[in-house]
Enzyme design. Structure first.
Site, PDB file in Angstrom:
ATOM      1  N   LYS A   1       0.845  -1.205   0.000  1.00 19.03           N
ATOM      2  CA  LYS A   1       0.000   0.000   0.000  1.00 19.03           C
ATOM      3  C   LYS A   1       0.876   1.248   0.000  1.00 19.03           C
ATOM      4  O   LYS A   1       0.735   2.133   0.850  1.00 19.03           O
ATOM      5  CB  LYS A   1      -0.959  -0.010   1.190  1.00 19.03           C
ATOM      6  CG  LYS A   1      -1.939  -1.183   1.165  1.00 19.03           C
ATOM      7  CD  LYS A   1      -2.970  -1.132   2.264  1.00 19.03           C
ATOM      8  CE  LYS A   1      -3.933  -2.303   2.215  1.00 19.03           C
ATOM      9  NZ  LYS A   1      -3.352  -3.600   2.578  1.00 19.03           N
TER      10      LYS A   1
ATOM     11  N   SER B   1     -11.836  -2.573   2.414  1.00 21.45           N
ATOM     12  CA  SER B   1     -12.876  -3.493   2.893  1.00 21.45           C
ATOM     13  C   SER B   1     -13.309  -3.254   4.340  1.00 21.45           C
ATOM     14  O   SER B   1     -14.327  -3.771   4.768  1.00 21.45           O
ATOM     15  CB  SER B   1     -12.352  -4.930   2.761  1.00 21.45           C
ATOM     16  OG  SER B   1     -11.079  -5.036   3.368  1.00 21.45           O
TER      17      SER B   1
ATOM     18  N   GLY C   1     -15.220 -13.783   3.658  1.00 25.67           N
ATOM     19  CA  GLY C   1     -15.258 -14.662   4.845  1.00 25.67           C
ATOM     20  C   GLY C   1     -15.134 -13.895   6.140  1.00 25.67           C
ATOM     21  O   GLY C   1     -16.098 -13.260   6.586  1.00 25.67           O
TER      22      GLY C   1
ATOM     23  N   ALA D   1     -18.050 -14.518  -1.817  1.00 23.07           N
ATOM     24  CA  ALA D   1     -17.416 -14.659  -3.129  1.00 23.07           C
ATOM     25  C   ALA D   1     -18.393 -14.428  -4.287  1.00 23.07           C
ATOM     26  O   ALA D   1     -18.139 -13.612  -5.167  1.00 23.07           O
ATOM     27  CB  ALA D   1     -16.788 -16.053  -3.235  1.00 23.07           C
TER      28      ALA D   1
END
Ligand code: XMP
Length: 258
Positions: free
Chosen positions: A88, A144, A212, A218
């Protein structure tokens, strides 16, 4: 061949759109050999079900880039997979350049960078060195985690139109303009994947972490427009990592052209 094209080719050959995040919890730094062996063991178990492996600080900090991680990168390549460094990158250009030079020298095919730092004296040196070495740069667009909204979700003024827009929309457009190799959008925000996919279309792939453990699914991420999943703990911490990787790999087969 560009990194983007290599990813497509590898995904087709391996029949998988899963990127393994080779992340392990903290362990005694004096037992680094065990950590390296564990990483190799997981790689052996799941390599048939993934197209690339993403490495993060979880391994770079304890093993070192050239002492341990480079060995893993070689193994990853021997398995016919690509290696992505999730550093990152987010510093001034001169420092970003050195970060990129070291990771590319260690054999990484691509690295992840943060567009918040901007182009001039920011990410431009990374793109310059990547193009010279024919490696990849993947940009964050919407992360996320829960706090992603505070940065990536901010409302900003678009410098071209003078209109209000979302930060992540601006990052997606910059990824196209800067000719990045892909963007990262959290699987925990399928509506953001959809919105960003509308901008990128088939021109740039979306990499989606957060499956998950973080709450993403997914099939939903793929349906929203993700091209690749990035999966760590769901696979690594499973009783049977290869069974989980195989299942995720199968979910990817529903993707158009997958
Ligand atoms: P888990 O265990 O949650 O790990 O499957 C996900 C991996 O991906 C990283 N991660 C991200 N990387 N943008 C990224 O570039 C994101 O939004 C993001 N979310 C998670 C995380 O550090 C771990 O290596």
């Amino acid at each position: 061949m560009s990194f983007r094209a290599k990813m497509e080719e590898t995904a087709k050959k391996k029949e998988s759109r899963v990127v393994l995040a080779l992340d392990f919890p903290f362990s005694n730094p004096e037992k680094r050999e065990e950590l390296l062996a564990r990483a190799q063991h997981v790689l052996e178990a799941v390599h048939s079900y993934v197209c690339a492996v993403k490495i993060n600080h979880h391994l770079v900090l304890p093993l070192g880039t050239f002492d341990g991680v480079q060995l893993l990168v070689t193994r990853i390549h021997e398995k016919g997979l690509l290696a992505i460094m999730d550093c990152k990158a987010n510093d001034i250009g001169a420092t970003n350049q050195v970060i990129a030079e070291y990771y590319y020298a260690a054999g990484f095919d691509a690295l992840i960078a943060n567009p918040f730092v901007g182009w001039e004296e920011g990410l431009k040196p990374i793109f310059d060195i990547a193009r010279k070495l024919r490696r990849g740069v993947i940009l964050l667009a919407y992360m996320s985690h829960k706090g992603a909204d505070e940065g990536y979700g901010q409302t900003i003024y678009d410098e071209e139109t003078g209109m209000k827009t979302a930060q992540y929309v601006s990052f997606a457009k910059k990824a196209l303009r800067w000719n990045a190799d892909g963007v990262v959008v959290g699987a925990t925000y399928p509506e953001k994947i959809r919105e960003i996919h509308e901008i990128l279309r088939e021109n740039l792939p979306i990499y989606s972490p957060g499956i998950g453990v973080q709450g993403g699914a997914a099939e939903i991420a793929f349906k929203a427009g993700a091209r690749y999943l990035i999966v760590g703990r769901d696979i690594i911490l499973a009783q049977n990592p290869s069974a989980v990787a195989e299942k995720l790999c199968a979910a990817a087969k529903h993707v158009k052209g997958g």
